[in-house]
Design a protein around this motif. Structure first.
Motif, PDB file in Angstrom:
ATOM      1  N   SER A 145      24.855  40.712  36.614  1.00  0.00           N
ATOM      2  CA  SER A 145      25.346  39.906  37.728  1.00  0.00           C
ATOM      3  C   SER A 145      26.186  38.746  37.202  1.00  0.00           C
ATOM      4  N   GLN A 146      27.373  38.582  37.796  1.00  0.00           N
ATOM      5  CA  GLN A 146      28.241  37.481  37.408  1.00  0.00           C
ATOM      6  C   GLN A 146      28.537  36.607  38.619  1.00  0.00           C
ATOM      7  N   SER A 147      28.604  35.311  38.352  1.00  0.00           N
ATOM      8  CA  SER A 147      28.943  34.396  39.437  1.00  0.00           C
ATOM      9  C   SER A 147      29.792  33.247  38.902  1.00  0.00           C
ATOM     10  N   PRO A 148      30.701  32.708  39.746  1.00  0.00           N
ATOM     11  CA  PRO A 148      31.072  33.269  41.036  1.00  0.00           C
ATOM     12  C   PRO A 148      31.921  34.529  40.862  1.00  0.00           C
ATOM     13  N   SER A 149      32.164  35.236  41.940  1.00  0.00           N
ATOM     14  CA  SER A 149      33.010  36.426  41.835  1.00  0.00           C
ATOM     15  C   SER A 149      34.482  36.020  41.787  1.00  0.00           C
ATOM     16  N   ASN A 150      34.786  34.914  42.433  1.00  0.00           N
ATOM     17  CA  ASN A 150      36.140  34.374  42.407  1.00  0.00           C
ATOM     18  C   ASN A 150      36.067  32.862  42.247  1.00  0.00           C
ATOM     19  N   LYS A 151      37.004  32.324  41.480  1.00  0.00           N
ATOM     20  CA  LYS A 151      37.045  30.881  41.279  1.00  0.00           C
ATOM     21  C   LYS A 151      38.494  30.431  41.198  1.00  0.00           C
ATOM     22  N   VAL A 152      38.849  29.487  42.055  1.00  0.00           N
ATOM     23  CA  VAL A 152      40.169  28.882  41.992  1.00  0.00           C
ATOM     24  C   VAL A 152      39.965  27.437  41.545  1.00  0.00           C
ATOM     25  N   THR A 153      40.686  27.037  40.530  1.00  0.00           N
ATOM     26  CA  THR A 153      40.531  25.692  40.012  1.00  0.00           C
ATOM     27  C   THR A 153      41.890  25.076  39.719  1.00  0.00           C
ATOM     28  N   GLU A 154      41.902  23.767  39.682  1.00  0.00           N
ATOM     29  CA  GLU A 154      43.141  23.076  39.368  1.00  0.00           C
ATOM     30  C   GLU A 154      43.309  22.955  37.857  1.00  0.00           C
ATOM     31  N   LYS A 155      44.523  23.037  37.426  1.00  0.00           N
ATOM     32  CA  LYS A 155      44.837  22.868  36.011  1.00  0.00           C
ATOM     33  C   LYS A 155      44.223  21.560  35.511  1.00  0.00           C
ATOM     34  N   GLY A 156      43.569  21.661  34.353  1.00  0.00           N
ATOM     35  CA  GLY A 156      42.962  20.490  33.757  1.00  0.00           C
ATOM     36  C   GLY A 156      41.477  20.327  34.040  1.00  0.00           C
ATOM     37  N   LYS A 157      40.984  21.056  35.041  1.00  0.00           N
ATOM     38  CA  LYS A 157      39.559  20.979  35.362  1.00  0.00           C
ATOM     39  C   LYS A 157      38.758  21.892  34.442  1.00  0.00           C
ATOM     40  N   ASP A 158      37.457  21.601  34.330  1.00  0.00           N
ATOM     41  CA  ASP A 158      36.549  22.464  33.582  1.00  0.00           C
ATOM     42  C   ASP A 158      35.906  23.467  34.538  1.00  0.00           C
ATOM     43  N   VAL A 159      35.623  24.664  34.031  1.00  0.00           N
ATOM     44  CA  VAL A 159      34.919  25.660  34.837  1.00  0.00           C
ATOM     45  C   VAL A 159      33.782  26.263  34.028  1.00  0.00           C
ATOM     46  N   GLU A 160      32.753  26.687  34.755  1.00  0.00           N
ATOM     47  CA  GLU A 160      31.618  27.384  34.142  1.00  0.00           C
ATOM     48  C   GLU A 160      31.426  28.715  34.828  1.00  0.00           C
ATOM     49  N   LEU A 161      31.374  29.768  34.051  1.00  0.00           N
ATOM     50  CA  LEU A 161      31.155  31.111  34.569  1.00  0.00           C
ATOM     51  C   LEU A 161      29.779  31.569  34.087  1.00  0.00           C
ATOM     52  N   ARG A 162      29.089  32.264  34.984  1.00  0.00           N
ATOM     53  CA  ARG A 162      27.706  32.618  34.671  1.00  0.00           C
ATOM     54  C   ARG A 162      27.536  34.120  34.590  1.00  0.00           C
ATOM     55  N   CYS A 163      26.668  34.552  33.685  1.00  0.00           N
ATOM     56  CA  CYS A 163      26.345  35.970  33.554  1.00  0.00           C
ATOM     57  C   CYS A 163      24.839  36.141  33.433  1.00  0.00           C
ATOM     58  N   ASP A 164      24.280  36.968  34.326  1.00  0.00           N
ATOM     59  CA  ASP A 164      22.872  37.341  34.239  1.00  0.00           C
ATOM     60  C   ASP A 164      22.804  38.774  33.728  1.00  0.00           C
ATOM     61  N   PRO A 165      22.367  38.975  32.499  1.00  0.00           N
ATOM     62  CA  PRO A 165      22.341  40.344  31.968  1.00  0.00           C
ATOM     63  C   PRO A 165      21.159  41.128  32.541  1.00  0.00           C
ATOM     64  N   ILE A 166      21.140  42.408  32.232  1.00  0.00           N
ATOM     65  CA  ILE A 166      20.004  43.237  32.611  1.00  0.00           C
ATOM     66  C   ILE A 166      18.799  42.794  31.788  1.00  0.00           C
TER      67      ILE A 166
END
Lengths: 112, 115
Positions: free
Chosen positions: B5-26
């Motif tokens: 499972s990955q979240s979020p499925s979609n992410k829109v961010t502004e240039k220069g911002k930090d983002v975190e993507l998550r992964c829940d493995p089996i």
């Protein structure tokens, strides 16, 4: 380091015809597995077929079969009776010692 | 859940911002991979975790990219000071440690758009 090479960035096939996607790999391991994955436009990766390196017999899954040439380190995928739903990006992958390495992919177009 | 499972499925961010993507493995899968896939392109390896071993970070494109994983559970991929070229789908995969038969199971990916 293990490498996997797919030399065909794009391929096309007429519906109902047969197409072969190429894959070569480089390894010094003797025990490994090889895989073909399909990634349709939905982007969900799907396992198509697997081959154990110690098996001489080529794996087959319905319309999908492989030509595994261990000495040549070649692992091609043959799709018979191609269907529109086969259109996707196909990835060849090698796995050994718990780690997978993927090729760059081949985009397959199926023409009606 | 049954799959990766990955979240979020979609992410829109502004240039220069930090983002975190998550992964829940089996559950029980010791190996975890992150890949980047630009539109119409292949898989670009980013990082690989295997149990408690030191991760293979050889694919991280710059020091703006980092990833963490606690034990054999959730992983987060962080991109700092995002740039437009970071726009891509980020795929996570996990696999069990069973000799060499390590089929990788993929999540649906996170589509990141940097505007």
């Amino acid at each position: 380091a293990q490498t996997v090479t797919q030399s065909q960035p794009e391929m096309s096939v007429q519906e109902a015809e047969t197409v072969t996607l190429s894959c070569t790999y480089d390894t010094s391991e003797s025990d490994y597995y090889l895989f073909w994955y399909k990634q349709p436009p939905s982007r969900q990766m799907i396992l198509v077929i697997r081959q154990e390196a110690y098996k001489q017999q080529n794996a087959t899954e319905n319309r999908f079969s492989v030509n595994f040439q261990k000495a040549a380190k070649s692992f091609s995928l043959k799709i018979s009776d191609s269907q529109l739903g086969d259109a996707a990006m196909y990835f060849c992958a090698y796995s050994a010692a718990g780690k997978s390495t993927f090729g760059d992919g081949t985009t397959l177009t199926v023409k009606p | 859940g049954a799959g990766v499972s990955q979240s979020p499925s979609n992410k829109v961010t502004e240039k220069g911002k930090d983002v975190e993507l998550r992964c829940d493995p089996i559950s029980g899968h010791t190996a975890l991979y992150w890949y980047r896939q630009r539109l119409g392109q292949g898989l670009e390896f980013l990082i690989y975790f295997q149990g408690n071993s030191a991760p293979d970070k050889s694919g991280l494109p710059s020091d703006r990219f980092s990833a963490e994983r606690t034990g054999e559970s959730v992983s987060t991929l962080t991109i700092q000071r995002t740039q437009q070229e970071d726009s891509a789908v980020y795929l996570c995969a996990s696999s069990p440690w069973t000799s060499s038969n390590t089929e990788a199971f993929f999540g649906q990916g996170t589509r990141l758009t940097v505007v």
